[in-house]
Design an enzyme around this catalytic site. Structure first.
Site, PDB file in Angstrom:
ATOM      1  N   ASP A   1     -47.263  56.932 -87.844  1.00 65.47           N
ATOM      2  CA  ASP A   1     -46.275  57.227 -86.806  1.00 65.47           C
ATOM      3  C   ASP A   1     -46.901  57.998 -85.648  1.00 65.47           C
ATOM      4  O   ASP A   1     -47.190  59.187 -85.765  1.00 65.47           O
ATOM      5  CB  ASP A   1     -45.126  58.038 -87.417  1.00 65.47           C
ATOM      6  CG  ASP A   1     -43.983  58.261 -86.450  1.00 65.47           C
ATOM      7  OD1 ASP A   1     -43.997  57.649 -85.361  1.00 65.47           O
ATOM      8  OD2 ASP A   1     -43.079  59.034 -86.772  1.00 65.47           O
TER       9      ASP A   1
ATOM     10  N   ASP B   1     -45.144  53.683 -79.305  1.00 69.94           N
ATOM     11  CA  ASP B   1     -44.803  54.303 -80.582  1.00 69.94           C
ATOM     12  C   ASP B   1     -44.980  53.302 -81.716  1.00 69.94           C
ATOM     13  O   ASP B   1     -44.337  52.250 -81.738  1.00 69.94           O
ATOM     14  CB  ASP B   1     -43.352  54.804 -80.530  1.00 69.94           C
ATOM     15  CG  ASP B   1     -42.919  55.482 -81.812  1.00 69.94           C
ATOM     16  OD1 ASP B   1     -43.785  56.017 -82.525  1.00 69.94           O
ATOM     17  OD2 ASP B   1     -41.719  55.477 -82.107  1.00 69.94           O
TER      18      ASP B   1
END
Length: 511
Positions: free
Chosen positions: A169, A386
């Site tokens: 992440d 992201d």
């Protein structure tokens, strides 16, 4: 026109029915529970002499491959896996809805965290390590097999080292694992981390400067209590959206990583969250590996080990059984790529947390034409890249312009399917072996353009013959997000030394 042949995600008819049923439950306000599955496990490869790791189930074939790579180039790699809604053809059909729900909660949380955690607070307490001019390497794989639209990295933690599958992440900083005693935890594949079984585990105390980098558990709203600064633990609370959160003790532990030049390296004192209460749509993973810009992220804490300020990854297609690599340090093969392009990260602002990687998006092109989107629409909420968000998102006015542009330019030979759940527009492409769709490109303020192949922004559902645009709007935050679906089969470089993002088309299964 872009070619939409051989798209990576396939769905069964049963999956679509389940998708519709799940959508109705979402509209009724129900919450999805975490599902788990099984899939191939890949991890940091260790030399054959490391019996502790061999006992933990490391793959000998991959060890040999990594040793050969180590003889050729110095770097540090981790193995990645991709995760999606659940195993098999039926479960894979659910990942669009599941991911869209998780993305929506995540986006709201990102917006809140950006305001709540100013960059100055995030920078406090950073402790650089001694540089070894090495690079670290690990494998990344699609998480479809275990139930999600994200990607997984296998990491070895503790003494002796044990393998854990962690979500990769770039939109968060805290590394954390589900820990025993697990008071309230989601289902994960494999055992939770047991601090009592590791000789190198120790808690961060509440008087440690690193304790100031995490939020205390609710209902605390003011300064945390710290009666004995040198002995009391540092409890933390980290949230991702709605019911996705982790609560536990901030701790220090040994992480064992693979160095391409000199075998493996045990890195002591890596800060991570030992989570005793964890909720959310984490689908079988053991925890999360934060790769954001803050000092607690895995990338920041190991920066001295891999001797640089860059890391890169290459994401295989959703649902692929192949693995690719995340490389901490510069990758010579990527730097020599003839199609490597760069765009600058946006300058940090006073209210922007260090966590996010902001880009300066200027315009969106569909079919080679710039859309009439006001510049302040794209700049107001900022644009981030992201790996933890699946689909791509734009502020609602921009999304509507993109959606309409595709509808206006799509060939009439593909009938529009009105009212399809979650995604829009969707088309009936039954019987079409090759589907031509308008090109999609993002243009940044410095002139760099990121041109995507059709399979990165259209999802084809087989055997139903349905094809949908994999882009949605962000009505609340106004933030634009380039998600992992659009990043498939691009080698993406985060060059923090020169404050830029690099991207090059590549077949990631070959990296």
């Amino acid at each position: 026109m872009a070619n939409l042949n051989h798209l990576p995600v396939c769905y069964s008819l049963l999956a679509l029915l389940l998708l519709l049923l799940a959508l109705s439950s979402v509209r009724a306000g129900s919450n999805s529970s975490a599902s788990a599955g099984t899939g191939p496990l890949y991890g940091i490869e260790f030399p054959p002499y490391n019996t502790a790791v061999a006992d933990a189930g490391c793959d000998g074939r991959l060890v040999a491959e990594e040793e050969e790579l180590a003889r050729r180039t110095p770097s540090l790699k981790l193995h990645m896996t991709h995760r999606s809604a659940s195993a098999g053809a039926t479960g894979s059909g659910l990942f669009v809805l599941d991911s869209a729900k998780k993305d929506a909660a995540r986006i709201d949380t990102m917006h809140g965290r950006r305001a709540a955690l100013p960059g100055a607070a995030q920078r406090k307490g950073s402790r650089p390590r001694r540089a070894l001019s090495e690079r670290v390497v690990a494998t990344v794989e699609s998480g479809v097999a275990v139930g999600s639209g994200e990607y997984l990295v296998d990491v070895y933690v503790g003494t002796p080292p044990r393998r854990f599958r962690m979500i990769m992440d770039t939109g968060s900083d805290l590394n954390w694992l589900q820990c025993a005693p697990c008071l309230d935890c989601f289902h994960q594949t494999g055992p939770v981390f047991d601090p009592a079984a590791s000789a190198s585990y120790r808690n961060v105390t509440c008087g440690d400067s690193r304790c100031g980098l995490v939020s205390p558990p609710p209902p605390l709203t003011g300064p945390r209590s710290c009666r004995r600064p040198r002995s009391d633990p540092c409890p933390y609370y980290y949230w991702y959206g709605d019911q996705s959160n982790t609560t536990g003790d901030l701790a220090l532990e040994a992480f064992t990583v693979n160095l391409t030049q000199s075998g493996t390296r045990r890195v002591d004192g890596v800060a991570f969250g030992c989570g005793h209460q964890n909720r959310g749509l984490f689908h079988g993973a053991a925890g999360l590996l934060g790769l954001g810009r803050g000092p607690l992220s895995f990338a920041s804490q190991l920066r001295g080990v891999y001797g640089g300020h860059a890391f890169s990854y290459c994401l295989v297609e959703h649902g692929s059984a192949a693995g690719s690599k995340i490389i901490f340090g510069h990758d010579d093969a990527l730097l020599a790529h003839p199609q490597l392009n760069y765009t600058a990260f946006a300058p940090a602002t006073a209210d922007a947390a260090d966590t996010f990687y902001y880009l300066q998006l200027k315009s969106v092109l569909v079919g080679g034409e710039a859309l009439n989107i006001p510049s302040d629409t794209l700049s107001a909420g900022g644009t981030i890249i992201d790996s933890g968000t699946t689909l791509s998102y734009f502020p609602e006015p921009a999304y509507q312009a993109i959606r309409q542009a595709f509808m206006d330019r799509m060939s009439p030979s593909y009938p529009l399917i009105p009212g399809f759940p979650v995604l829009s527009p969707c088309y009936n492409v039954s019987g079409a072996e090759k589907v031509e769709v308008p090109e999609l490109s993002l243009v940044f303020a410095d002139g760099a353009a990121w041109e995507f192949p059709a399979e990165n922004y259209f999802i084809r559902l087989e055997p139903e013959g349905v094809m949908c645009l994999a882009v949605l709007g962000t009505p609340r935050s106004g933030m634009s997000i380039i998600g992992n679906y659009q990043q498939q089969n691009f080698h993406v470089l985060y060059d923090l030394e020169r404050n830029r993002l690099g991207f090059a088309p590549r077949r990631c299964a070959d990296v």
